[in-house]
Design a protein around this motif. Sequence first.
Motif, mmCIF file in Angstrom:
data_model
loop_
_atom_site.group_PDB
_atom_site.id
_atom_site.type_symbol
_atom_site.label_atom_id
_atom_site.label_comp_id
_atom_site.label_asym_id
_atom_site.label_seq_id
_atom_site.Cartn_x
_atom_site.Cartn_y
_atom_site.Cartn_z
ATOM 1 N N LEU A 16 43.981 46.318 38.032
ATOM 2 C CA LEU A 16 42.895 46.147 38.448
ATOM 3 C C LEU A 16 42.979 43.921 38.775
ATOM 4 N N VAL B 95 41.772 42.212 41.986
ATOM 5 C CA VAL B 95 40.530 42.487 42.501
ATOM 6 C C VAL B 95 39.922 41.186 42.055
ATOM 7 N N ALA C 54 42.092 52.972 40.668
ATOM 8 C CA ALA C 54 41.063 52.136 40.617
ATOM 9 C C ALA C 54 39.451 52.574 40.410
ATOM 10 N N LEU D 12 36.008 51.501 40.402
ATOM 11 C CA LEU D 12 35.761 50.583 41.351
ATOM 12 C C LEU D 12 35.075 51.551 42.823
ATOM 13 N N ASP E 271 35.114 49.406 48.289
ATOM 14 C CA ASP E 271 35.948 49.219 47.682
ATOM 15 C C ASP E 271 37.386 49.220 46.812
ATOM 16 N N ALA E 272 37.079 50.475 46.667
ATOM 17 C CA ALA E 272 37.859 51.141 45.773
ATOM 18 C C ALA E 272 39.321 51.350 46.920
ATOM 19 N N TRP F 78 40.773 48.342 47.700
ATOM 20 C CA TRP F 78 41.970 47.747 47.030
ATOM 21 C C TRP F 78 43.610 48.419 46.911
#
Length: 312
Positions: free
Chosen positions: A7, A10, A229, A234, A238-239, A242
């Motif tokens: 992660l 990000v 994610a 997240l 966003d998740a 990503w």
Amino acid sequence: MFDWIWLSRVAGLGLVGTAAGSALFFGILGRTVFLEPNTRHLNSEAAIAPGKTQAVTLPPQPLPLLTLPKSPPASEVSQKSLPVLSRPFDLKQSLSTYQPLFSAPTSLGMVAIGVAEGNYRLFIENGNLYVQQTRFYFGHTDPGNLSWGDVVTNYGPCSDQGRSGGDIALAEQLCLERSRSRLPTHLVDLNEAGIDPERDLEALLNVADLYNQAMPIHSRHFPQALAIAKKGGLKGIDALAWARTASFYLNVNNELDLETGSNKATGLLGICARENLPITEWDCVYKDQLRRVKAIASVVDKYRQIYQSNAN
């Protein structure tokens, strides 16, 4: 490998908040509705839409997904606020539920892919939602293929990679057949990663679009990346963005690996190189994946709005 290592990719990306919540879908029995537009186009010329305006025909049976409460807003609903479905995963049942998403060029699944591709524009008028083909529907050069010197013209709602030879009816048929043929794999992969596709329509639509956009191996790794994610905190857009970006990072064994793997999104990286964009490889791919995630979310979100409006 610890989740915080994965992660860490990000950091500094300036991620936006979730616009469409936790990917919920609502079926309306025996009803046809229209879909409203994502206003982003590949360029200003995409506003020229010579194609016909059509309705999106929904599945004949309501999809067994959860409805949102009237408050709080969808963007504030967390996964924890949703009830857990007790039923076991049933591939046959899930296929019966989701095959209608890819039954016609204007079915919801194909519309989501078409909007992400820029081949459909959507707009609202008099309380109804409409979908219309953009000029890209009738042929456009795939910018990703140019990265390795290959000129390919796409036709229809998806990235058909020139397979139709310009025959629009054939392009539509091939897009549908390819999407339907991969649906069992998507459903099984999501379930094995701990993601119930019947609680997360946007995950299903995004894996279908990623399969349309890139090599099959990346859509196979997407569910695992999405699970990482979500475990890392997240949510929503966003998740999804990503996870789509992370799916391009593979090691020499073609395993998902953000620590030692390399970015295999050669087409997108080539575009950023041609445009001399001063961004990292991650940012280059993330920018495109976020755009596509938002496009898909807009389709689901606008459908949700119409459903709620008709239900009142």
